[in-house]
Design a protein around this motif. Structure first.
Motif, mmCIF file in Angstrom:
data_model
loop_
_atom_site.group_PDB
_atom_site.id
_atom_site.type_symbol
_atom_site.label_atom_id
_atom_site.label_comp_id
_atom_site.label_asym_id
_atom_site.label_seq_id
_atom_site.Cartn_x
_atom_site.Cartn_y
_atom_site.Cartn_z
ATOM 1 N N VAL A 289 0.842 -1.207 0.000
ATOM 2 C CA VAL A 289 0.000 0.000 0.000
ATOM 3 C C VAL A 289 0.874 1.253 0.000
ATOM 4 O O VAL A 289 0.594 2.226 -0.720
ATOM 5 N N GLU A 290 1.949 1.231 0.769
ATOM 6 C CA GLU A 290 2.871 2.373 0.823
ATOM 7 C C GLU A 290 3.489 2.640 -0.548
ATOM 8 O O GLU A 290 3.590 3.798 -0.983
ATOM 9 N N ILE A 291 3.903 1.561 -1.224
ATOM 10 C CA ILE A 291 4.496 1.709 -2.553
ATOM 11 C C ILE A 291 3.484 2.293 -3.535
ATOM 12 O O ILE A 291 3.807 3.167 -4.347
ATOM 13 N N GLU A 292 2.242 1.826 -3.466
ATOM 14 C CA GLU A 292 1.203 2.324 -4.379
ATOM 15 C C GLU A 292 0.878 3.793 -4.119
ATOM 16 O O GLU A 292 0.595 4.540 -5.055
ATOM 17 N N GLU A 293 0.946 4.203 -2.869
ATOM 18 C CA GLU A 293 0.733 5.623 -2.539
ATOM 19 C C GLU A 293 1.846 6.473 -3.137
ATOM 20 O O GLU A 293 1.604 7.568 -3.673
ATOM 21 N N GLU A 294 3.073 5.970 -3.058
ATOM 22 C CA GLU A 294 4.217 6.693 -3.624
ATOM 23 C C GLU A 294 4.113 6.751 -5.153
ATOM 24 O O GLU A 294 4.418 7.778 -5.768
ATOM 25 N N LEU A 295 3.686 5.644 -5.753
ATOM 26 C CA LEU A 295 3.528 5.607 -7.215
ATOM 27 C C LEU A 295 2.452 6.587 -7.672
ATOM 28 O O LEU A 295 2.613 7.273 -8.691
ATOM 29 N N SER A 296 1.358 6.641 -6.935
ATOM 30 C CA SER A 296 0.267 7.557 -7.276
ATOM 31 C C SER A 296 0.721 9.007 -7.188
ATOM 32 O O SER A 296 0.378 9.840 -8.040
ATOM 33 N N PHE A 297 1.524 9.305 -6.166
ATOM 34 C CA PHE A 297 2.039 10.662 -5.998
ATOM 35 C C PHE A 297 2.985 11.027 -7.154
ATOM 36 O O PHE A 297 2.920 12.141 -7.694
ATOM 37 N N GLU A 298 3.836 10.084 -7.535
ATOM 38 C CA GLU A 298 4.795 10.319 -8.624
ATOM 39 C C GLU A 298 4.092 10.457 -9.977
ATOM 40 O O GLU A 298 4.625 11.066 -10.908
ATOM 41 N N ALA A 299 2.905 9.859 -10.096
ATOM 42 C CA ALA A 299 2.189 9.861 -11.376
ATOM 43 C C ALA A 299 1.400 11.147 -11.626
ATOM 44 O O ALA A 299 0.899 11.367 -12.730
ATOM 45 N N ILE A 300 1.304 12.003 -10.604
ATOM 46 C CA ILE A 300 0.540 13.252 -10.754
ATOM 47 C C ILE A 300 1.404 14.333 -11.405
ATOM 48 O O ILE A 300 2.501 14.625 -10.944
ATOM 49 N N GLY A 301 0.920 14.880 -12.506
ATOM 50 C CA GLY A 301 1.660 15.912 -13.233
ATOM 51 C C GLY A 301 1.410 17.302 -12.670
ATOM 52 O O GLY A 301 0.734 17.480 -11.646
ATOM 53 N N LYS A 302 1.943 18.310 -13.335
ATOM 54 C CA LYS A 302 1.816 19.701 -12.884
ATOM 55 C C LYS A 302 0.361 20.174 -12.870
ATOM 56 O O LYS A 302 -0.017 21.043 -12.098
ATOM 57 N N LEU B 77 -0.748 11.282 -14.893
ATOM 58 C CA LEU B 77 -0.152 11.192 -16.228
ATOM 59 C C LEU B 77 -0.372 9.806 -16.825
ATOM 60 O O LEU B 77 -0.370 8.791 -16.121
ATOM 61 N N LYS B 78 -0.545 9.776 -18.152
ATOM 62 C CA LYS B 78 -0.706 8.504 -18.848
ATOM 63 C C LYS B 78 0.627 7.738 -18.823
ATOM 64 O O LYS B 78 1.694 8.327 -18.804
ATOM 65 N N ASN B 79 0.523 6.422 -18.866
ATOM 66 C CA ASN B 79 1.692 5.531 -18.882
ATOM 67 C C ASN B 79 2.515 5.596 -17.595
ATOM 68 O O ASN B 79 3.662 5.133 -17.565
ATOM 69 N N LYS B 80 1.951 6.188 -16.556
ATOM 70 C CA LYS B 80 2.616 6.210 -15.260
ATOM 71 C C LYS B 80 1.915 5.207 -14.342
ATOM 72 O O LYS B 80 0.716 5.347 -14.062
ATOM 73 N N PRO B 81 2.617 4.175 -13.887
ATOM 74 C CA PRO B 81 1.960 3.163 -13.046
ATOM 75 C C PRO B 81 1.558 3.716 -11.694
ATOM 76 O O PRO B 81 2.268 4.534 -11.098
ATOM 77 N N THR B 82 0.408 3.269 -11.220
ATOM 78 C CA THR B 82 -0.065 3.690 -9.896
ATOM 79 C C THR B 82 -0.305 2.488 -8.979
ATOM 80 O O THR B 82 -0.678 2.661 -7.824
ATOM 81 N N TYR B 83 -0.106 1.287 -9.522
ATOM 82 C CA TYR B 83 -0.314 0.075 -8.734
ATOM 83 C C TYR B 83 0.968 -0.756 -8.684
ATOM 84 O O TYR B 83 1.768 -0.740 -9.610
ATOM 85 N N PHE B 84 1.140 -1.479 -7.575
ATOM 86 C CA PHE B 84 2.285 -2.379 -7.418
ATOM 87 C C PHE B 84 2.177 -3.494 -8.454
ATOM 88 O O PHE B 84 1.139 -4.119 -8.605
ATOM 89 N N ASN B 85 3.281 -3.732 -9.185
ATOM 90 C CA ASN B 85 3.297 -4.744 -10.242
ATOM 91 C C ASN B 85 4.227 -5.877 -9.828
ATOM 92 O O ASN B 85 5.449 -5.706 -9.763
#
Length: 337
Positions: free
Chosen positions: A79-92, A97-105
């Protein structure tokens, strides 16, 4: 033009072959083998399509169960990793953003490495560092070492095995099956340059190779043999035969090393070489040698033949480094040449 040039080349090589009897015999043998494999390619091998569908369903169930088991070991950290991925996937703009993963793979080595070494704090051994990327690896060798202490690593190994069976065989085969439920693989007897594909084809070692699909990579150590069961004979009254050289590499080792003990064993024409080695090393009758002891003997023999070090032999044999080193010393006492 192709025919004309081919005929000219034929005349040149034919003269050379007539002067070299060894090459001539090799050429004749290659022609006979080529004809045999042409027949094999043409006839193909039959696939049990009903079992293929059943196996696809079974592998899906196993894969999902193993995924859930993996997540249960580290649900909080994932869950922590997915929260970090979601934060990194948010653009300006504040949008994802498209093609930015938001879930643990689970199929992503990067995600798994982050989970193991950053979140779960698994100590990073020097053996875990990839020489290519210089970052912690979560490849098979690493997982096999970790599985004894970390159940999550063992689960991932099982998951990858199931995933490979599904993607490499069950999902791949349907596109190669013809209307008669047959697969027609392509075999290469020698290495050559394929003009049509614009790349080299065949094995550099001179061994027979198979492609589209590769029928030489069917899992042989799978106890259930479920991938092998996909291949069936044409008629219920027929059987498929499995033939192999008996210890051909070991016999070659005996010939080249001229080790009297090895030569004596193979000239007797009896017994299982790996069981024989284990009985000598562990000083017990062959009948009392366990499956694990035989496996260690086999791993050590091939490890020595192919110049693997004690670390690699220990990994393949599933034993400690000290055991592997001791086994190697005893092995050379038995076969000093």
């Amino acid at each position: 033009c192709d025919a004309d040039v081919t005929f000219r080349v034929y005349n040149i090589f034919n003269k050379k072959l007539s002067l070299d009897t060894t090459q001539l015999e090799l050429f004749k043998l290659l022609i006979r083998v080529s004809n045999t494999f042409s027949d094999i390619e043409h006839n193909g091998i039959k696939i049990n399509t009903e079992y293929l569908k059943k196996l696809e369903f079974e592998l899906d169930l196993e894969s999902n169960a193993l995924y859930e088991q993996f997540v249960s070991y580290a649900s909080k950290e994932i869950v922590e990793i997915e929260e970090e991925l979601s934060f990194e996937a948010i653009g300006k703009s504040g949008k994802v953003l498209k093609n930015k993963p938001t879930y643990f793979n689970l199929d992503s080595p990067t995600d798994v490495a982050k989970l193991f070494f950053e979140k779960l704090k698994i100590p990073i051994d020097s053996d875990y560092i990839s020489k290519k990327t210089e970052k912690p690896s979560v490849g098979r060798a690493v997982l096999e070492k970790l599985q004894h202490e970390y159940p999550i690593a063992k689960t991932l190994l099982e998951y990858r095995k199931v995933a490979k069976q599904k993607s490499g065989f069950v999902d791949a085969y349907p596109k190669f099956i013809d209307k008669n439920d047959r697969i027609h693989s392509t075999f290469s007897l020698i290495k050559y340059y394929d003009d049509d594909a614009d790349k080299s084809s065949g094995a550099a070692t001179g061994r027979i190779s198979s492609s589209n699909p590769n029928l030489q990579q069917i899992p042989s150590r799978d106890e259930t043999k479920r991938i092998k069961k996909l291949f069936i004979p044409d008629y219920p009254s027929h059987y498929l035969g499995d033939l192999d050289f008996s210890g051909i590499e070991l016999r070659m080792a005996a010939i080249y090393s001229k080790d009297p003990e090895m030569i004596k064993f193979f000239n007797s024409g009896k017994g299982d070489f790996h069981r024989y080695v284990a009985s000598k090393i562990y000083k017990k009758p062959e009948a009392d040698v366990t499956k694990l002891e035989r496996s260690k003997a086999k791993s050590t023999t091939f490890g020595i033949l192919y110049q693997a070090g004690p670390n690699k032999i220990a990994e393949q044999a599933g034993c400690s480094l000290e055991e592997a080193q001791e086994f190697i010393v005893d092995y050379f006492k038995l076969f000093p040449y």
